[in-house]
Design an enzyme around this catalytic site. Structure first.
Site, PDB file in Angstrom:
ATOM      1  N   HIS A 303       0.647   6.227  -0.415  1.00 41.63           N
ATOM      2  CA  HIS A 303       1.670   7.073  -0.781  1.00 41.63           C
ATOM      3  C   HIS A 303       3.136   7.541   0.215  1.00 41.63           C
ATOM      4  O   HIS A 303       2.857   8.578   0.468  1.00 41.63           O
ATOM      5  CB  HIS A 303       0.780   8.404   0.169  1.00 41.63           C
ATOM      6  CG  HIS A 303      -0.577   9.011  -1.442  1.00 41.63           C
ATOM      7  ND1 HIS A 303      -0.290   9.283  -1.588  1.00 41.63           N
ATOM      8  CD2 HIS A 303      -1.763   8.746  -0.882  1.00 41.63           C
ATOM      9  CE1 HIS A 303      -2.234   9.759  -2.440  1.00 41.63           C
ATOM     10  NE2 HIS A 303      -2.973   8.436  -1.769  1.00 41.63           N
ATOM     11  N   ASP A 356      -5.967   6.694   2.480  1.00 45.23           N
ATOM     12  CA  ASP A 356      -6.330   7.180   1.786  1.00 45.23           C
ATOM     13  C   ASP A 356      -5.783   6.107   0.490  1.00 45.23           C
ATOM     14  O   ASP A 356      -4.594   6.006   0.727  1.00 45.23           O
ATOM     15  CB  ASP A 356      -6.572   8.300   1.426  1.00 45.23           C
ATOM     16  CG  ASP A 356      -5.339   9.521   1.277  1.00 45.23           C
ATOM     17  OD1 ASP A 356      -4.750   9.632   1.923  1.00 45.23           O
ATOM     18  OD2 ASP A 356      -5.128   9.811  -0.099  1.00 45.23           O
ATOM     19  N   GLU A 357      -6.439   6.534  -0.407  1.00 42.61           N
ATOM     20  CA  GLU A 357      -6.271   5.913  -1.659  1.00 42.61           C
ATOM     21  C   GLU A 357      -4.893   3.969  -1.581  1.00 42.61           C
ATOM     22  O   GLU A 357      -4.021   4.654  -1.635  1.00 42.61           O
ATOM     23  CB  GLU A 357      -5.348   6.748  -2.873  1.00 42.61           C
ATOM     24  CG  GLU A 357      -6.604   7.846  -2.879  1.00 42.61           C
ATOM     25  CD  GLU A 357      -6.590   8.645  -3.301  1.00 42.61           C
ATOM     26  OE1 GLU A 357      -6.680   9.381  -4.671  1.00 42.61           O
ATOM     27  OE2 GLU A 357      -5.467   9.774  -3.264  1.00 42.61           O
ATOM     28  N   VAL A 358      -5.517   3.557  -0.687  1.00 39.59           N
ATOM     29  CA  VAL A 358      -4.989   2.643  -0.549  1.00 39.59           C
ATOM     30  C   VAL A 358      -4.750   1.247  -1.654  1.00 39.59           C
ATOM     31  O   VAL A 358      -5.701   0.673  -1.544  1.00 39.59           O
ATOM     32  CB  VAL A 358      -4.208   1.754   1.735  1.00 39.59           C
ATOM     33  CG1 VAL A 358      -3.752   1.382   0.773  1.00 39.59           C
ATOM     34  CG2 VAL A 358      -3.936   2.943   1.906  1.00 39.59           C
ATOM     35  N   GLU A 407     -11.730   6.882   3.985  1.00 39.62           N
ATOM     36  CA  GLU A 407     -11.591   5.771   3.835  1.00 39.62           C
ATOM     37  C   GLU A 407     -11.569   4.429   4.655  1.00 39.62           C
ATOM     38  O   GLU A 407     -12.122   3.734   4.393  1.00 39.62           O
ATOM     39  CB  GLU A 407     -10.482   5.081   2.554  1.00 39.62           C
ATOM     40  CG  GLU A 407     -10.517   6.151   1.416  1.00 39.62           C
ATOM     41  CD  GLU A 407     -10.524   7.427   0.600  1.00 39.62           C
ATOM     42  OE1 GLU A 407      -9.338   7.177  -0.483  1.00 39.62           O
ATOM     43  OE2 GLU A 407      -9.940   7.928   1.835  1.00 39.62           O
TER      44      GLU A 407
END
Length: 565
Positions: A303, A356-358, A407
Site C-alpha cells: 500500500h 496487510d495485503e502484501v 496478516e
C-alpha cells in the site's frame, strides 16, 4: 478501589403521582460508591417511592452510549442560559474542561440569543450552576486514561444553594465524558422556550468498558479537508469514542508533509489536497481537547506506491512499484525519517505500521531485488517478515508500541515483538488466538465493523462482541477494544458523515456500555434510543443518515419526522 463512603438524600415526596422522586446515592469522596450499592439504592427507590430505576427495559433513557449505572426521577428542571461553572480539585486550572463547558453551552443554548428579551421578565431557573471536581492535574492523554465520572443532578427540593449539577472525575477526560452525558439530559422546550432537564433527579456512575474505542478515517483514497476531519472528531466525542485512527497514506496518495523527505507529498492527488505539519498538529490538539487520541498509520511494505512519485528509488522498478524495495537501505532511511518527523506530531503511544495485503511478486520479478533475496538466502515471505520486524524496531526505538494488521500475526506470530498490538480485520477468531499468545488485540472484524460495507446494518454492529470466544479474564484484558473502519474508496466530503453515522454509534455503545446492557432483546430496546441519538446528531449539525436504512447512508425515502424513520 471504590470508596464505601456515601450519603443518602431523601427528597420530600411530592403529592402529584407524576413526580415520584428517588433516593440519590451521592459520593462524598474522590472515589465513588460501589456499583452494587447503587443498584440497591435504585431498587429501594422503586419500592419505597415509586421512582424509576435503571433496569434495562423500555424505561431506558435517551442517553447514548448507555451509562454503567444510573437512577432518575420524574421532575423537569429548567437550566439558566447563564449557568456558571465552579471547577475545583487538583485539575481546577484545566482549560480543557473550561473550554468544553463553553462548547456545550453553545450547543445547549443555541436558541438563547433569540429569546434575550425574556431576561427582562426575570425568569426563574432551577439550575444555575455546575460544580465540576477533577482530582488529577495531569492532562496527559494516553491509552487507558481514567474516563470515569459521577454525575448528580439534584431534585427541586435540594436545588437551593446546591448549584444543581455536580460532576466528579479523576481526570479532565472523565469530566469531558460527564459533560457530554449532561448535555444529553438537556433539551430545548419550544413552549417554555427554556432548556430543560427531564426525569430529574439524576445520579449516574459511569466508566467505559474498553480503553480503546476507535474510528479509522482514510484520507488517502479521498482527501478530506481539515475542517471535515474536525467535524468528524467533534461527532466522535458525542458518542464517547476516544481514538481517531488516521490512515493518512496509501498507494493512491501521500498527502502529508514530511520535512525530512519533502518530495514525498508529490504523491498527493494535487497541490491543494495536502496536510501540512501544522495541519497535523492542529488535528492532534483539537482531538485532545475532546479526549481523543490520534493514532497515525504508515502502512508498509505494501500500500505504498505513492511514496515513489517523489522518490522513485523506493520502487522495486518503474514498472513494479509496490511493495517498497526491501533490498535498499534508502527505504528504511526514508521510513525512519517519516517516523522521526511524525513522532514530533503524534504523542499517542500506539503507532500503526500496517503490514496487510502484501503481494511480494515485485520482489521476485525484479532482478536486483531477487538477487538480494538470494544473497540473503531469503524467500519473498522471509523478506516480508524481515521488513515488518525492521519497521517495528524503528517504531519501538521512537518509544511507540507497534500496531499491525492481522496478516503479520497470521504469518509469523512467534517473531512479532511482544509489544505488538494485533489489529483484527479479516474475520472472527483472530483476537482469541492473539491474546492466547500474549498479544494485545483490537477488534475490527470487517464483516461487522467496516463502515464502507454499506449492507451492514446497525443491528450487526451493535450485537458484535469483541470478546467472543475469549473466556479467561487474563486474556479478555488483552483485548484493548475495537474500532469501526471508514475506508474511503467511495466516501469523501459529500457523504462521509452519513456513512459513519449513526452506525458507528452502535459500535460505540458496545465499546462503552456494560456487556449485559445489549444482550437479550438488544436491538428492540436500543433502536428508539439510537434513533433519538441520530436526531441529536442532526440537531448538532452532523449529517447522520436514518437508522433503519437497508443500505447505509441512503436518504429518507419519504416525508416524515426524524424520530419516525
Amino acid at each position: 478501589m471504590y470508596s464505601e463512603d456515601y450519603v443518602l438524600q431523601t427528597p420530600a415526596i411530592p403529592q402529584s403521582p407524576r413526580i415520584a422522586m428517588g433516593l440519590l446515592c451521592i459520593p462524598t469522596s474522590s472515589s465513588a460508591v460501589p456499583t452494587f450499592f447503587l443498584i440497591c439504592c435504585a431498587l429501594f427507590v422503586s419500592q419505597a417511592l415509586g421512582a424509576r430505576t435503571l433496569e434495562p427495559q423500555s424505561s431506558l433513557p435517551f442517553i447514548w452510549p448507555l451509562p454503567e449505572k444510573f437512577i432518575f426521577g420524574n421532575e423537569t428542571l429548567s437550566v439558566d442560559p447563564a449557568i456558571s461553572i465552579s471547577l475545583s480539585g487538583n485539575g481546577a486550572a484545566s482549560n480543557i474542561v473550561r473550554e468544553a463547558f463553553e462548547r456545550y453551552k453553545g450547543i445547549l443554548f443555541e436558541h438563547g440569543d433569540r429569546f434575550r428579551f425574556l431576561r427582562t421578565l426575570n425568569p426563574v431557573y432551577d439550575v444555575n450552576k455546575m460544580i465540576v471536581i477533577v482530582h488529577s492535574n495531569s492532562e496527559e492523554l494516553q491509552l487507558g486514561v481514567d474516563e470515569s465520572y459521577n454525575l448528580v443532578v439534584s431534585g427541586a427540593q435540594q436545588l437551593s444553594g446546591a448549584g444543581g449539577v455536580k460532576i466528579e472525575a479523576n481526570t479532565v477526560f472523565g469530566a469531558l465524558r460527564g459533560l457530554e452525558t449532561f448535555s444529553q439530559l438537556c433539551s430545548f422546550d419550544y413552549t417554555t422556550k427554556k432548556v430543560e432537564i427531564n426525569k430529574a433527579p439524576w445520579s449516574i456512575r459511569d466508566k467505559p468498558r474498553f480503553q480503546y474505542r476507535g474510528l479509522m478515517l482514510d484520507t488517502s483514497r479521498h482527501y478530506l479537508p481539515v475542517k471535515v476531519i474536525k467535524q468528524i472528531i467533534e461527532s466522535m466525542s458525542y458518542a464517547k469514542l476516544n481514538v481517531l485512527h488516521w490512515h493518512i497514506i496509501d498507494e493512491q496518495s501521500f498527502p502529508l508533509e514530511v520535512p525530512s523527505y519533502p518530495h514525498l507529498w508529490k504523491g498527493s492527488y494535487s497541490k491543494w489536497e495536502r496536510y501540512t505539519v501544522e495541519d497535523a498538529h492542529e488535528i492532534v490538539n483539537f482531538s485532545k481537547m475532546r479526549g481523543i487520541n490520534v493514532m497515525a498509520e504508515v502502512d508498509v511494505p505494501g500500500h505504498a506506491a505513492s511514496w515513489g512519485v517523489g522518490y522513485p528509488d523506493l520502487w522495486p522498478s518503474p514498472l513494479c512499484n509496490q511493495p517498497l524495495d526491501v533490498s535498499k537501505k534508502f527505504t528504511f532511511d526514508v521510513l525512519s525519517g517519516i517516523l522521526t518527523d511524525m513522532r514530533k506530531i503524534f504523542p499517542f503511544e500506539l503507532f500503526h505500521l500496517g503490514g496487510d495485503e502484501v503481494n511480494t511478486d515485485c520482489w521476485t520479478n525484479t532482478s536486483a531485488v531477487n538477487k538480494w533475496l538470494q544473497s540473503k538466502n531469503m524467500t519473498a515471505e522471509d523478506a516480508y517478515e524481515y521488513f515488518v520486524l525492521k519497521a517495528q524496531k524503528i517504531a519501538i526505538s521512537k518509544n511507540w508500541s507497534p500496531v499491525n494488521w492481522e496478516e503479520t500475526f497470521n504469518t509469523f506470530p512467534t517473531n512479532l515483538h511482544p509489544k505488538t498490538v494485533v489489529h483484527n480485520w479479516l474475520g472472527p477468531g483472530v483476537c482469541p488466538k492473539a491474546v492466547a499468545k500474549g498479544f494485545r488485540c483490537i477488534f475490527s472484524n470487517q464483516g461487522v465493523w467496516y463502515l464502507d460495507h454499506l449492507n451492514v446494518r446497525w443491528e450487526t454492529l451493535y450485537t458484535a462482541e469483541p470478546l467472543e470466544g475469549i473466556h479467561k479474564t487474563s486474556e479478555q484484558k488483552l483485548v484493548i477494544g475495537g474500532e469501526v473502519c471508514m475506508w474511503g474508496e467511495t466516501a469523501d466530503t459529500s457523504d462521509v458523515q452519513q456513512t459513519i453515522w449513526p452506525r458507528a454509534a452502535a459500535a460505540a455503545e458496545r465499546l462503552w456500555s456494560p456487556r449485559d446492557s445489549s444482550t437479550a432483546h438488544a436491538t428492540e430496546i436500543a433502536m428508539r434510543r439510537l434513533q433519538y441519538f441520530r436526531c441529536l446528531l442532526n440537531r448538532r449539525g452532523v449529517a447522520a443518515a436514518p437508522v433503519t436504512n437497508y443500505e447505509a447512508r441512503a436518504a429518507p425515502d419519504s416525508p416524515g419526522s426524524c424520530f419516525v424513520q
